[in-house]
Design a protein around this motif. Structure first.
Motif, PDB file in Angstrom:
ATOM      1  N   PRO A 263       0.850  -1.196   0.000  1.00 19.51           N
ATOM      2  CA  PRO A 263       0.000   0.000   0.000  1.00 19.51           C
ATOM      3  C   PRO A 263       0.883   1.243   0.000  1.00 19.51           C
ATOM      4  O   PRO A 263       1.968   1.240   0.587  1.00 19.51           O
TER       5      PRO A 263
ATOM      6  N   ASN B  88      -0.883   8.677   7.215  1.00 16.10           N
ATOM      7  CA  ASN B  88      -0.841   9.140   8.610  1.00 16.10           C
ATOM      8  C   ASN B  88      -1.467   8.107   9.541  1.00 16.10           C
ATOM      9  O   ASN B  88      -0.956   7.842  10.631  1.00 16.10           O
TER      10      ASN B  88
ATOM     11  N   MET C  45      -0.383  11.807   3.058  1.00 17.41           N
ATOM     12  CA  MET C  45      -1.826  11.564   2.933  1.00 17.41           C
ATOM     13  C   MET C  45      -2.373  10.999   4.242  1.00 17.41           C
ATOM     14  O   MET C  45      -1.672  10.308   4.979  1.00 17.41           O
TER      15      MET C  45
ATOM     16  N   VAL D  30      -6.685   1.029   4.069  1.00 19.77           N
ATOM     17  CA  VAL D  30      -7.680   1.999   4.473  1.00 19.77           C
ATOM     18  C   VAL D  30      -8.015   2.853   3.257  1.00 19.77           C
ATOM     19  O   VAL D  30      -7.112   3.337   2.573  1.00 19.77           O
TER      20      VAL D  30
ATOM     21  N   GLY E 140       0.759   5.695   0.130  1.00 23.92           N
ATOM     22  CA  GLY E 140       0.110   6.996   0.151  1.00 23.92           C
ATOM     23  C   GLY E 140       0.936   7.930  -0.712  1.00 23.92           C
ATOM     24  O   GLY E 140       1.090   7.735  -1.918  1.00 23.92           O
ATOM     25  N   ALA E 141       1.541   8.939  -0.068  1.00 22.45           N
ATOM     26  CA  ALA E 141       2.362   9.884  -0.822  1.00 22.45           C
ATOM     27  C   ALA E 141       3.811   9.420  -0.924  1.00 22.45           C
ATOM     28  O   ALA E 141       4.625  10.054  -1.581  1.00 22.45           O
ATOM     29  N   GLY E 142       4.157   8.341  -0.223  1.00 25.35           N
ATOM     30  CA  GLY E 142       5.538   7.868  -0.262  1.00 25.35           C
ATOM     31  C   GLY E 142       6.508   8.777   0.460  1.00 25.35           C
ATOM     32  O   GLY E 142       7.657   8.915   0.053  1.00 25.35           O
ATOM     33  N   THR E 143       6.074   9.382   1.565  1.00 22.54           N
ATOM     34  CA  THR E 143       7.004  10.220   2.348  1.00 22.54           C
ATOM     35  C   THR E 143       7.552   9.481   3.567  1.00 22.54           C
ATOM     36  O   THR E 143       8.246  10.081   4.388  1.00 22.54           O
ATOM     37  N   SER E 144       7.226   8.214   3.706  1.00 29.48           N
ATOM     38  CA  SER E 144       7.708   7.463   4.875  1.00 29.48           C
ATOM     39  C   SER E 144       9.219   7.599   5.005  1.00 29.48           C
ATOM     40  O   SER E 144       9.948   7.463   4.030  1.00 29.48           O
TER      41      SER E 144
ATOM     42  N   MET F  60      -1.732   4.897   9.023  1.00 26.33           N
ATOM     43  CA  MET F  60      -0.919   3.688   9.070  1.00 26.33           C
ATOM     44  C   MET F  60       0.390   3.896   9.838  1.00 26.33           C
ATOM     45  O   MET F  60       0.986   2.939  10.304  1.00 26.33           O
TER      46      MET F  60
ATOM     47  N   SER G 201       5.494  17.491   9.737  1.00 26.55           N
ATOM     48  CA  SER G 201       6.156  18.524   8.912  1.00 26.55           C
ATOM     49  C   SER G 201       5.960  18.249   7.437  1.00 26.55           C
ATOM     50  O   SER G 201       6.121  19.143   6.618  1.00 26.55           O
ATOM     51  N   SER G 202       5.636  17.010   7.091  1.00 27.32           N
ATOM     52  CA  SER G 202       5.424  16.648   5.687  1.00 27.32           C
ATOM     53  C   SER G 202       3.980  16.894   5.267  1.00 27.32           C
ATOM     54  O   SER G 202       3.532  16.374   4.240  1.00 27.32           O
TER      55      SER G 202
ATOM     56  N   ASN H 227       2.386  -5.784   2.546  1.00 27.96           N
ATOM     57  CA  ASN H 227       3.596  -5.078   2.948  1.00 27.96           C
ATOM     58  C   ASN H 227       4.578  -5.969   3.697  1.00 27.96           C
ATOM     59  O   ASN H 227       5.046  -5.626   4.786  1.00 27.96           O
TER      60      ASN H 227
ATOM     61  N   GLY I 172       8.669   2.473   4.735  1.00 22.61           N
ATOM     62  CA  GLY I 172       7.413   1.742   4.872  1.00 22.61           C
ATOM     63  C   GLY I 172       6.732   1.457   3.553  1.00 22.61           C
ATOM     64  O   GLY I 172       6.002   0.483   3.410  1.00 22.61           O
TER      65      GLY I 172
ATOM     66  N   SER J  97       1.008   9.077  12.725  1.00 21.92           N
ATOM     67  CA  SER J  97       1.945  10.191  12.657  1.00 21.92           C
ATOM     68  C   SER J  97       1.686  11.242  13.721  1.00 21.92           C
ATOM     69  O   SER J  97       0.551  11.424  14.169  1.00 21.92           O
ATOM     70  N   GLY J  98       2.755  11.926  14.060  1.00 19.89           N
ATOM     71  CA  GLY J  98       2.687  13.023  15.022  1.00 19.89           C
ATOM     72  C   GLY J  98       3.093  14.320  14.351  1.00 19.89           C
ATOM     73  O   GLY J  98       3.298  14.383  13.144  1.00 19.89           O
TER      74      GLY J  98
HETATM   75  C1  LIG Z   1      10.337  16.078   5.209  1.00 21.60           C
HETATM   76  C2  LIG Z   1       9.555  15.082   5.990  1.00 21.60           C
HETATM   77  C3  LIG Z   1       9.062  15.445   7.226  1.00 21.60           C
HETATM   78  C4  LIG Z   1       8.326  14.542   7.983  1.00 21.60           C
HETATM   79  N1  LIG Z   1       7.830  14.938   9.188  1.00 21.60           N
HETATM   80  C5  LIG Z   1       7.108  14.081   9.927  1.00 21.60           C
HETATM   81  C6  LIG Z   1       6.583  14.497  11.178  1.00 21.60           C
HETATM   82  O1  LIG Z   1       6.720  15.628  11.601  1.00 21.60           O
HETATM   83  N2  LIG Z   1       5.881  13.587  11.907  1.00 21.60           N
HETATM   84  C7  LIG Z   1       5.672  12.322  11.445  1.00 21.60           C
HETATM   85  O2  LIG Z   1       5.023  11.542  12.157  1.00 21.60           O
HETATM   86  N3  LIG Z   1       6.155  11.903  10.256  1.00 21.60           N
HETATM   87  C8  LIG Z   1       6.860  12.746   9.485  1.00 21.60           C
HETATM   88  N4  LIG Z   1       7.359  12.326   8.276  1.00 21.60           N
HETATM   89  C9  LIG Z   1       7.150  10.932   7.836  1.00 21.60           C
HETATM   90  C10 LIG Z   1       5.934  10.699   6.900  1.00 21.60           C
HETATM   91  O3  LIG Z   1       5.560  11.905   6.268  1.00 21.60           O
HETATM   92  C11 LIG Z   1       4.741  10.116   7.646  1.00 21.60           C
HETATM   93  O4  LIG Z   1       5.059   8.821   8.078  1.00 21.60           O
HETATM   94  C12 LIG Z   1       3.451  10.075   6.814  1.00 21.60           C
HETATM   95  O5  LIG Z   1       2.355   9.718   7.607  1.00 21.60           O
HETATM   96  C13 LIG Z   1       3.506   9.124   5.635  1.00 21.60           C
HETATM   97  O6  LIG Z   1       2.385   9.395   4.817  1.00 21.60           O
HETATM   98  P1  LIG Z   1       2.415   9.005   3.278  1.00 21.60           P
HETATM   99  O7  LIG Z   1       1.077   9.341   2.702  1.00 21.60           O
HETATM  100  O8  LIG Z   1       3.577   9.575   2.614  1.00 21.60           O
HETATM  101  O9  LIG Z   1       2.527   7.431   3.388  1.00 21.60           O
HETATM  102  P2  LIG Z   1       3.559   6.453   2.662  1.00 21.60           P
HETATM  103  O10 LIG Z   1       4.946   6.855   2.939  1.00 21.60           O
HETATM  104  O11 LIG Z   1       3.160   6.274   1.261  1.00 21.60           O
HETATM  105  O12 LIG Z   1       3.207   5.109   3.434  1.00 21.60           O
HETATM  106  C14 LIG Z   1       3.453   4.962   4.799  1.00 21.60           C
HETATM  107  C15 LIG Z   1       3.068   3.563   5.245  1.00 21.60           C
HETATM  108  O13 LIG Z   1       1.660   3.399   5.267  1.00 21.60           O
HETATM  109  C16 LIG Z   1       1.236   2.408   4.354  1.00 21.60           C
HETATM  110  N5  LIG Z   1       0.045   2.983   3.719  1.00 21.60           N
HETATM  111  C17 LIG Z   1      -0.062   4.187   3.122  1.00 21.60           C
HETATM  112  N6  LIG Z   1      -1.322   4.396   2.739  1.00 21.60           N
HETATM  113  C18 LIG Z   1      -2.041   3.324   3.112  1.00 21.60           C
HETATM  114  C19 LIG Z   1      -3.418   2.948   3.009  1.00 21.60           C
HETATM  115  N7  LIG Z   1      -4.303   3.748   2.446  1.00 21.60           N
HETATM  116  N8  LIG Z   1      -3.792   1.756   3.517  1.00 21.60           N
HETATM  117  C20 LIG Z   1      -2.890   0.943   4.098  1.00 21.60           C
HETATM  118  N9  LIG Z   1      -1.596   1.243   4.221  1.00 21.60           N
HETATM  119  C21 LIG Z   1      -1.178   2.422   3.747  1.00 21.60           C
HETATM  120  C22 LIG Z   1       2.417   2.166   3.448  1.00 21.60           C
HETATM  121  O14 LIG Z   1       2.480   0.836   3.004  1.00 21.60           O
HETATM  122  C23 LIG Z   1       3.586   2.469   4.366  1.00 21.60           C
HETATM  123  O15 LIG Z   1       3.859   1.364   5.154  1.00 21.60           O
HETATM  124  C24 LIG Z   1       8.110  13.223   7.495  1.00 21.60           C
HETATM  125  C25 LIG Z   1       8.597  12.858   6.237  1.00 21.60           C
HETATM  126  C26 LIG Z   1       9.309  13.770   5.492  1.00 21.60           C
HETATM  127  C27 LIG Z   1       9.814  13.340   4.147  1.00 21.60           C
END
Ligand SMILES: Cc1cc2nc3c(=O)[nH]c(=O)nc-3n(C[C@H](O)[C@H](O)[C@H](O)COP(=O)(O)OP(=O)(O)OC[C@H]3O[C@@H](n4cnc5c(N)ncnc54)[C@H](O)[C@@H]3O)c2cc1C
Lengths: 400, 485
Positions: free
Chosen positions: B85, B160, B156, B221, B87-91, B162, B150-151, B468, B95, B165-166
């Motif tokens: 799965p 968050n 997405m 989700v 989302g935006a791939g910012t993990s 999954m 911060s992201s 995953n 992840g 996130s804080g």
């Molecule tokens: C510059 C920067 C700053 C950041 N700051 C913070 C911060 O302040 N606090 C913080 O907590 N994190 C932070 N992060 C980390 C990251 O942004 C978080 O973990 C965020 O919640 C990931 O969201 P995403 O949509 O990018 O998910 P992704 O990176 O795409 O996926 C995250 C995980 O969730 C799973 N997933 C995603 N979507 C779904 C879905 N719909 N159903 C089931 N599984 C799913 C994926 O398989 C993966 O395991 C930061 C990252 C960056 C690059």
């Protein structure tokens, strides 16, 4: 229905492990409890033996400057609250004390509080849920293994969050032995605005106005029959403000203006305000008779009045609404018909219900919680098997 | 480097057939393609915020509805195909890192706000809505969605949920878990289940709590119902700079013990202050060893009162400077450096690892001292940013990605920091998740029995370990996931 006959109350976690191991060997299911203050909740447990955590007592860590406390599961909640009060701190979830509602004086323990995961009026404030304050725990599974989840720090996402799974599992997945909670500072002062409203719908609208204001409302309840002590006879909405004493007059003044259209506003301050919220917390305005059943429904707040109307019409329910109108406490005759009305009302409102208290004849005959859809029921059965493969822990507590 | 499981040759061999089948399930829409198979375009999905790890997937599917997600999962389940799965791939923990034989199921086309209800204080949104998108949808009415990673411009809400996130404001408002009411959940078998709803505290097991932070291990989700809150009347920040980390740590303890919970309480050490100042010219004191940014909320008078009290508390610790913002603009200036911290460190060193352990706040001086010693012995710079109120530490380890030895050292250094966090009573990750990055460190925090118990819960949702896989749980003892030879 079988009533537990033997009671075990080991003095430590190793004793709990031993008791579960023995239960597995002799295939004797266990009723898990602290002092049994919530024995009457949900369904009667089908077990030949009681395993109590009441022997596991004591606060093991309290770091006021880090807002954390750990204690063994059998520690009375009252003892923890007293220890926190000395540091001007509190349990942020404001957990209810149901001794009045349940008609007994068995003290609630920390383990039971977390296993039942019941939050009080402060639930509607930011991060007010009890389960969100469980930072870590230790438990003995049905495999007689000690597991830990979480820890003693405020932020922790390491691995699956079994704290959430175990909090609210009513002892069916593991025996909690030690719990770490996040604490909150006790607000310096509090007061309540009591609004005499035209009807329940207006009451919930008044609560929504308060909860949608920037003044930090930490309690929002609705008493359908008012409160004689305050000279309020009709439906009364209650809004609590808590913070530094010097902030409150301004906020109360502003909120009063916002609420003016809903009815006359009375200000309740100091100890009177605190007593009021203790009563709401413990659902005392329900005045449930000993033979009554008591239900808790949770729906979206604006659906609360319709639920209340249905229950009133169906069985003349006595009610109390909390959480902005979304938590409906109802008391009434312990009959199948009344229970069916509760289930129908929860379903129609897209919400959930729980049979909080009832004579055994009713609570062993009906679903005490909503049925889960088949896919989730399958997962639930596999999760139960993963934690307690022999079905030793509190069989029958949640579902028949 | 972390091992990934051996790709299933049978799945790789069926690639063409799988792409065709997926395309039949998820047709192209007016706003985008349903399935991506072109190797060049797959490169866009080969990594996430942990860019040291890269692996293009077998295919990417971008469903537009819950039904399409369910159909894709059902198909993958029936055909034994692994699913990642996304989302935006910012993990930051890898992840969302793909596997060679896996189908990435991305949420970017599911980006609609379905309902906003300010009277009942919730919003229902699809999983691909960005974090900031929720606040934007409710801010006209004075509301906001509290957790603010911060992201937040990119990440997405599904991600968050999954990752649980804080953000900087979680000290007062809690992390994602405390701000959710329900999710629409799709099992690996393709069953759609509503968990929770528009109300608080569903009776029975807390599935919502278990799913939150489960890193895509249990299911997908597709919709999320979040609590929205009325925004405070206003907010303002202050800055306090100290001569030593110890002293700043004592000031943090004194603040929390005073009964004031600021909305944010952020700590930066000397290297972080210097990096941020060079980047943002925020007027940070360069002679300080440690600096706190403290933010409070309320009416203007309430802010004045709280800031005056906080100033009084900080003044007891012989500060080098204390600066209280008089206006919202001055607050923004104070935050500017902190908000740009990752970018600032990126200017000093294009490659860095962002660590994420949590420690009991009282251990801060000790932990920072040890990190300093490690930095010397590994010969790698580190800047520390710390959510001081809740103990969440973000050391940024700088390295050179062109030098494999430097990367290896950075990873070992990071692992040492996380082991230290556990040793002092903390944990491996406070908000970024385990992912692949910390997977093999799990035995540092958990016993074999504890890991086995967590694995059994995973198996209860996903018996074949298709969701995953190779994340969160070490591969050993997991026959379904033999490492690649
Ligand atoms: C510059 C920067 C700053 C950041 N700051 C913070 C911060 O302040 N606090 C913080 O907590 N994190 C932070 N992060 C980390 C990251 O942004 C978080 O973990 C965020 O919640 C990931 O969201 P995403 O949509 O990018 O998910 P992704 O990176 O795409 O996926 C995250 C995980 O969730 C799973 N997933 C995603 N979507 C779904 C879905 N719909 N159903 C089931 N599984 C799913 C994926 O398989 C993966 O395991 C930061 C990252 C960056 C690059």
């Amino acid at each position: 229905m079988s009533v537990a006959t033997e009671a075990l109350a080991p003095a430590d976690e190793a004793g709990i492990v031993e008791a579960v191991r023995e239960a597995a060997a002799s295939r004797t299911p266990l009723a898990i409890e602290g002092h049994g203050s919530k024995r009457g909740m949900l369904r009667p447990v089908q077990a030949g033996r009681t395993l109590s955590t009441a022997g596991l007592t004591g606060i093991t860590l309290h770091k006021p400057a880090e807002l954390v406390l750990s204690a063994r599961a059998g520690t009375p909640v009252a003892e923890i609250e007293a220890a926190l009060a000395r540091h001007n701190q509190m349990l942020a979830a404001e957990p209810p004390d149901f001794s009045v509602l349940s008609g007994h004086d068995r003290p609630a323990t920390l383990g039971g509080m977390v296993a039942a995961s019941l939050s009080g009026p402060r639930r509607i404030a930011a991060s007010g849920a009890l389960r969100d304050q469980v930072l870590g725990l230790r438990a003995v599974t049905g495999r007689a293994e000690v597991i830990r989840s979480g820890g003693r720090v405020h932020k922790n996402v390491t691995g699956l969050d079994l704290c959430k799974l175990l909090a609210g599992s009513h002892g069916t997945l593991g025996v909690l032995t030690e719990i770490t909670l996040k604490l909150a500072p006790r607000p310096e002062a509090g007061l309540t605005l009591a609004v005499g409203v035209a009807d329940l719908a207006a009451g919930v609208a008044a609560l929504s106005t308060g909860l949608g204001s920037p003044f930090g409302v930490t309690g929002a309840a609705l008493l359908p029959r008012g409160m004689a002590e305050l000279g309020l006879s009709g439906p009364t909405a209650l809004l609590r403000l808590e913070d530094m004493a010097q902030f409150l007059p301004h906020r109360a003044g502003r909120l009063r203006q916002d609420l003016a259209g809903f009815g006359a506003v009375t200000l309740v301050e100091g100890e009177a305000s605190q007593a009021l919220w203790r009563a709401v917390r413990d659902a005392r305005p329900l005045q449930a008779a000993p033979e009554d059943a008591v239900w808790r429904l949770s729906v979206k707040p604006s659906a609360g009045p319709a639920v209340a109307r249905r229950l009133e019409e169906a069985f003349g329910a006595r009610m109390l609404l909390d959480w902005g109108g979304g938590l409906v406490w109802a008391a009434g005759p312990a009959t199948d018909a009344a229970h069916a009305a509760v289930m129908a009302a929860a379903q129609a409102a897209g919400g959930t219900f729980l049979l909080f208290r009832a004579p055994d004849s009713l609570r062993s005959a009906v679903p005490v919680l909503p049925e889960e859809p088949p896919a989730l029921a399958g997962i639930a059965a596999r999760v139960k098997a993963a934690m307690d493969p022999e079905g030793l822990l509190n069989p029958g507590r949640l579902r028949g | 480097m972390i091992d990934l499981p051996k790709p299933n040759p049978a799945v790789l061999a069926r690639r063409g057939e799988i792409l065709a089948a997926l395309h039949a399930l998820v047709p192209d829409g007016p706003f985008g393609q349903g399935v991506i198979g072109d190797p060049h375009r797959l490169r866009a999905y080969e990594t996430d915020g942990l860019s040291a790890y890269r692996q293009p997937p077998l295919a990417v599917v971008l469903p537009a509805t819950t039904e399409e997600v369910a159909a894709v999962l059902r198909y993958c389940h029936q055909n034994g195909i692994r699913v990642i799965p996304r989302g935006a791939g910012t993990s930051l923990s890898g992840g969302a890192l793909p596997l060679a034989d896996a189908v990435v199921v991305g949420m970017m086309r599911m980006n609609r706000i379905l309902e906003v209800n300010t009277a009942d204080r919730y919003a229902v949104v699809e999983a691909g809505v960005t974090n900031i998108g929720i606040t934007q949808a409710v801010s006209a009415e004075g509301f906001f969605y509290a957790p603010d990673p911060s992201s937040q411009l990119a990440c997405m809400i599904g991600g968050n949920v999954m990752m649980n996130s804080g953000g900087a404001h979680c000290l007062k408002y809690g992390v994602t878990a405390g701000n959710l009411l329900g999710v629409k959940f799709v099992t690996i078998e393709g069953e759609v289940v509503e968990i929770g709803g528009q109300y608080l505290d569903a009776a029975g097991y807390d599935w919502l709590g278990l799913i939150t932070g489960s890193e895509g291990q249990l299911g997908m989700v597709t919709e999320v119902t979040v609590r929205i809150l009325r925004a405070a009347e206003g907010a303002r920040a202050m800055l306090a700079a100290f001569r030593a980390n110890e002293v700043a740590g004592q000031a943090v303890d004194a603040i929390i013990a005073s009964g004031i919970i600021p909305v944010a309480l952020e700590f930066m050490d000397r290297p972080a202050i210097h990096a941020c100042e060079a980047f943002a010219q925020a007027g940070y004191p360069l002679d300080a060893e440690a600096m706190l940014i403290i933010e409070v909320e309320g009416s203007t008078e309430e802010q004045d009162t709280l800031l005056a009290r906080l100033k009084e508390i900080c003044a007891r610790f012989d500060p080098i400077s204390l600066r209280v913002a008089e206006t919202p603009e001055e607050s923004l200036a104070i935050w500017k450096g902190r908000k740009g911290a990752f970018g600032a460190v990126g200017r000093i060193s294009p490659d860095y690892l962002c660590m994420d352990g949590t420690i009991p706040t009282g251990e801060l001086p000790h932990v920072l001292r040890r990190i300093g010693e490690m930095s010397d012995s590994y010969g790698l710079l580190v800047a520390n940013i710390f959510h001081a109120g809740d103990g969440n530490l973000h050391p940024l380890i700088m390295f050179d990605a062109n030098d494999p030895e430097s990367f290896r050292k950075a990873e070992t250094f990071g692992a040492d920091i996380l082991k230290l966090c556990v040793e002092v009573g903390g944990c491996l990750t406070g908000e970024h998740g385990v992912g692949v990055e910390k997977r093999d460190l799990m035995p540092v925090q958990f016993t074999a029995a504890e890991l086995a118990q967590q694995r059994r819960i995973k198996s209860a949702f996903d018996p074949q370990w298709l969701l995953n896989p190779a994340k969160v749980f070490p591969l050993e003892g997991n026959p379904a996931l033999a490492p690649a030879a």
